[in-house]
Write an enzyme that holds these catalytic residues in place. Structure first.
Site, short mmCIF file in Angstrom:
data_model
loop_
_atom_site.label_atom_id
_atom_site.label_comp_id
_atom_site.label_asym_id
_atom_site.label_seq_id
_atom_site.Cartn_x
_atom_site.Cartn_y
_atom_site.Cartn_z
NE ARG A 1 0.16 1.43 3.41
CZ ARG A 1 1.12 2.30 3.56
NH1 ARG A 1 2.40 1.90 3.64
NH2 ARG A 1 0.88 3.58 3.66
CB ALA B 1 0.16 6.96 -3.74
NE ARG C 1 -6.16 0.89 -1.59
CZ ARG C 1 -5.53 1.44 -0.54
NH1 ARG C 1 -4.21 1.31 -0.42
NH2 ARG C 1 -6.20 2.13 0.35
CG ASP D 1 -3.17 7.95 -1.50
OD1 ASP D 1 -2.95 8.39 -0.36
OD2 ASP D 1 -2.95 6.78 -1.84
O1 MRU Z 1 -4.50 3.11 2.41
P1 MRU Z 1 -3.03 3.36 2.26
O2 MRU Z 1 -2.22 2.82 3.39
O3 MRU Z 1 -2.52 2.92 0.91
O4 MRU Z 1 -2.92 4.95 2.31
C1 MRU Z 1 -1.65 5.51 2.07
C2 MRU Z 1 -1.60 6.97 2.29
O5 MRU Z 1 -2.59 7.62 2.54
C3 MRU Z 1 -0.26 7.62 2.12
O6 MRU Z 1 -0.15 8.76 2.91
C4 MRU Z 1 -0.09 8.03 0.64
O7 MRU Z 1 -0.33 6.95 -0.20
C5 MRU Z 1 1.24 8.59 0.37
S1 MRU Z 1 2.48 7.35 0.42
C6 MRU Z 1 3.94 8.05 -0.01
#
Ligand code: MRU
Length: 302
Positions: A34, A36, A68, A202
């Site tokens: 997980r 982005a 996603r 994201d």
């Molecule tokens: O649901 P997730 O854990 O994938 O959410 C991730 C985030 O919200 C992060 O802050 C975002 O992807 C930035 S990662 C460099």
């Protein structure tokens, strides 16, 4: 394709083997991987895996792209792979993302004053980017530069990316930190114990509105009230010029069972912080200030 299964951290370091694009898509959907940039990198490897195995590439593309909805990096990475769906291209894309993190961190560290007490939300570390990290990368560089006193780590309900993953990374880096309940953040700001908030994103719309883990918007409102800057650190692969404002960013709704199996639940996984609450957006190109429609780097999409 072998992944570190982030669902098992910090208790266990377990590898997850994916044998097809569908299995990679499932790993992304279930948050084995997980963050982005990381899901973009995983999708790129998953697409290369599909090509190597002779899978139908349109089906593989769709499965990965739909795993996603919020992070634009996913489709961005797949588009980068279309002309050359090789493992070498996926590996190059992975290395480029990590290099972008290092460049972002160098720019972001310039925003920190001495003895900074920073607060971060979710996990925007090496786990979330394929290595080094965006927001955590910035904290890491600032720590190396002697600027960080302490990091407050929002636990990040409901899946605890902060208390499970960011704390694990900060511990490994030797950066002083403490996990807090998400609901403690405003209290600490009110007591003058937070100098800045640093998060990833994201998807960043053309006007600078930024989607990130649910709770970021509330942090931004609290930070603005207390006159504390909130910095978003994200690579250009997270900027989506085709999305004019945050209203158009698709917000992932996850299973209510992540919150409670006893009662009805509503579980949006992301929220959108309006550009006016963001003191700066830092990409590998530099530090961008409002108005973001003019200052964000031009990103050409396929
Ligand atoms: O649901 P997730 O854990 O994938 O959410 C991730 C985030 O919200 C992060 O802050 C975002 O992807 C930035 S990662 C460099």
């Amino acid at each position: 394709m072998v992944l570190l299964d982030q669902r098992r951290l910090p208790g266990e370091e377990v590898e997850l083997r994916c044998e097809s694009a569908a299995e990679v898509a499932e790993a992304i959907r279930t948050l084995a991987i997980r963050g982005a940039p990381s899901i973009g990198v995983a999708a790129a490897y998953g697409y290369a895996l599909a090509a190597e195995r002779g899978e139908d590439l349109d089906t593989a593309y769709r499965a990965l792209a739909e795993s996603r909805p919020t992070a634009v990096n996913l489709v961005w990475a797949l588009e980068q792979m279309r002309d050359d769906p090789s493992p070498e291209r996926a590996h190059a894309l992975h290395e480029e993302e990590v290099e972008r993190c290092r460049r972002m961190a160098a720019h972001a560290a310039l925003l920190f004053g001495p003895v900074t007490r920073a607060l971060t939300h979710c996990n925007a570390g090496g786990l979330a980017t394929g290595g080094y990290g965006s927001a955590v990368g910035a904290l890491r560089k600032a720590w190396e530069d002697g600027l960080i006193e302490h990091v407050w780590v929002d636990e990040t309900r409901p899946l605890l990316q902060g208390s499970r993953l960011t704390a694990w990374e900060l511990e490994a880096l030797g950066i002083p930190h403490a996990v807090i309940a998400d609901s403690a953040a405003a209290h600490l700001m009110g007591r003058g114990e937070v100098d800045c908030v640093v998060t990833g994103a994201d998807r960043i719309a053309a006007n600078g509105d930024a989607a990130n883990k649910i709770g970021t918007y509330g942090l931004a409102v609290a930070a603005a009230y207390h006159g504390i800057p909130l910095y978003v650190v994200a690579p250009t692969s997270t900027i989506d010029p085709a999305t004019a404002t945050g209203v158009e960013i698709p917000i992932e709704q996850r299973d209510g069972a992540e919150l409670t199996t006893r009662f009805a639940a509503h579980n949006p996984a992301f929220d959108v912080t309006p550009a006016e609450l963001i003191a700066a957006i830092v990409t590998e190109e530099g530090v961008h200030r409002a108005p973001y429609a003019e200052s964000l780097p031009r990103v050409v999409r396929a």
